[in-house]
Design a protein around this motif. Sequence first.
Motif, mmCIF file in Angstrom:
data_model
loop_
_atom_site.group_PDB
_atom_site.id
_atom_site.type_symbol
_atom_site.label_atom_id
_atom_site.label_comp_id
_atom_site.label_asym_id
_atom_site.label_seq_id
_atom_site.Cartn_x
_atom_site.Cartn_y
_atom_site.Cartn_z
ATOM 1 N N GLY A 20 0.785 -1.227 0.000
ATOM 2 C CA GLY A 20 0.000 0.000 0.000
ATOM 3 C C GLY A 20 0.813 1.272 0.000
ATOM 4 N N LEU A 21 1.862 1.313 -0.839
ATOM 5 C CA LEU A 21 2.709 2.501 -0.961
ATOM 6 C C LEU A 21 3.393 2.845 0.359
ATOM 7 N N GLY A 22 3.484 1.874 1.237
ATOM 8 C CA GLY A 22 4.128 2.053 2.538
ATOM 9 C C GLY A 22 3.170 2.027 3.706
ATOM 10 N N SER A 23 1.881 2.173 3.455
ATOM 11 C CA SER A 23 0.914 2.178 4.557
ATOM 12 C C SER A 23 0.869 0.837 5.283
ATOM 13 N N LEU A 37 -5.482 5.578 3.596
ATOM 14 C CA LEU A 37 -4.701 6.093 2.472
ATOM 15 C C LEU A 37 -5.473 5.903 1.165
ATOM 16 N N ALA A 38 -6.132 4.759 1.010
ATOM 17 C CA ALA A 38 -6.944 4.529 -0.186
ATOM 18 C C ALA A 38 -8.030 5.593 -0.309
ATOM 19 N N TRP A 39 -8.644 5.951 0.814
ATOM 20 C CA TRP A 39 -9.669 7.001 0.815
ATOM 21 C C TRP A 39 -9.060 8.322 0.343
ATOM 22 N N ALA A 91 -10.747 -2.667 -2.742
ATOM 23 C CA ALA A 91 -12.109 -2.788 -2.205
ATOM 24 C C ALA A 91 -12.643 -1.433 -1.745
ATOM 25 N N MET A 92 -11.797 -0.633 -1.108
ATOM 26 C CA MET A 92 -12.252 0.676 -0.636
ATOM 27 C C MET A 92 -12.574 1.586 -1.809
ATOM 28 N N TRP A 93 -11.760 1.537 -2.857
ATOM 29 C CA TRP A 93 -12.043 2.346 -4.042
ATOM 30 C C TRP A 93 -13.378 1.943 -4.659
ATOM 31 N N LEU A 94 -13.677 0.655 -4.657
ATOM 32 C CA LEU A 94 -14.962 0.187 -5.181
ATOM 33 C C LEU A 94 -16.115 0.758 -4.362
ATOM 34 N N VAL A 95 -16.015 0.678 -3.046
ATOM 35 C CA VAL A 95 -17.077 1.187 -2.179
ATOM 36 C C VAL A 95 -17.244 2.698 -2.372
ATOM 37 N N LEU A 96 -16.154 3.431 -2.386
ATOM 38 C CA LEU A 96 -16.240 4.879 -2.549
ATOM 39 C C LEU A 96 -16.825 5.257 -3.907
ATOM 40 N N TRP A 97 -16.508 4.497 -4.930
ATOM 41 C CA TRP A 97 -17.018 4.749 -6.275
ATOM 42 C C TRP A 97 -18.540 4.599 -6.322
ATOM 43 N N LEU A 98 -19.058 3.600 -5.606
ATOM 44 C CA LEU A 98 -20.485 3.290 -5.666
ATOM 45 C C LEU A 98 -21.300 3.939 -4.547
ATOM 46 N N GLN A 106 -18.853 8.982 2.618
ATOM 47 C CA GLN A 106 -17.522 8.386 2.474
ATOM 48 C C GLN A 106 -16.999 7.882 3.811
ATOM 49 N N LEU A 107 -17.188 8.680 4.859
ATOM 50 C CA LEU A 107 -16.763 8.236 6.187
ATOM 51 C C LEU A 107 -17.512 6.966 6.590
ATOM 52 N N ALA A 108 -18.813 6.936 6.345
ATOM 53 C CA ALA A 108 -19.595 5.729 6.641
ATOM 54 C C ALA A 108 -19.072 4.551 5.828
ATOM 55 N N SER A 109 -18.674 4.800 4.590
ATOM 56 C CA SER A 109 -18.123 3.744 3.733
ATOM 57 C C SER A 109 -16.871 3.136 4.350
#
Length: 162
Positions: A20-23, A37-39, A91-98, A106-109
């Motif tokens: 994760g880029l260091g995360s 970080l994904a968020w 997975a987080m990017w998918l949730v945020l996208w939808l 977004q916070l709830a996501s």
Amino acid sequence: MSRPTVRLLLSHPAHFLSLGLGSGLSPVAPGTVGTLLAWALFALIRPPFSELGFGLFLLAAFVAGSLFVPLTGRALGVVDHGGIVWDEFVAMWLVLWLAPAGFWWQLASVVLFRIFDILKPWPIRIADTRFKNGFGVMFDDLLAAAYALLCLAIGVRIMATV
């Protein structure tokens, strides 16, 4: 099983992405740090894509992760090491996208995704224990994303009636 290090992170592009880029180097809650970080990155990576383009990007990120995550897993001695957080990213990017637009959604996501990723209710736990390969590492987080999206959809319905 060894701990991921900066040396490993920088030794190969597969490790840089898997961790994760260091995360994923975080000594505390690397999955949560990776999710956060994904968020943060979502706001940067989403805008240039069309809807179809972003869907294809997520598919490519999932397939690529299924291939490169096991390389990092082998280097760390376990395929689903806690420091491997590319699965959380995708997975987080998918949730945020939808998810519905807006900071609170977004916070709830993020919160919902982390709850389901940590607790691993049925069938997430089954997938997590049965598929010990790159696909399995990626897939159980997609199931957690699906649970989060279901809860968000219910939340949207409830908010529409209030």
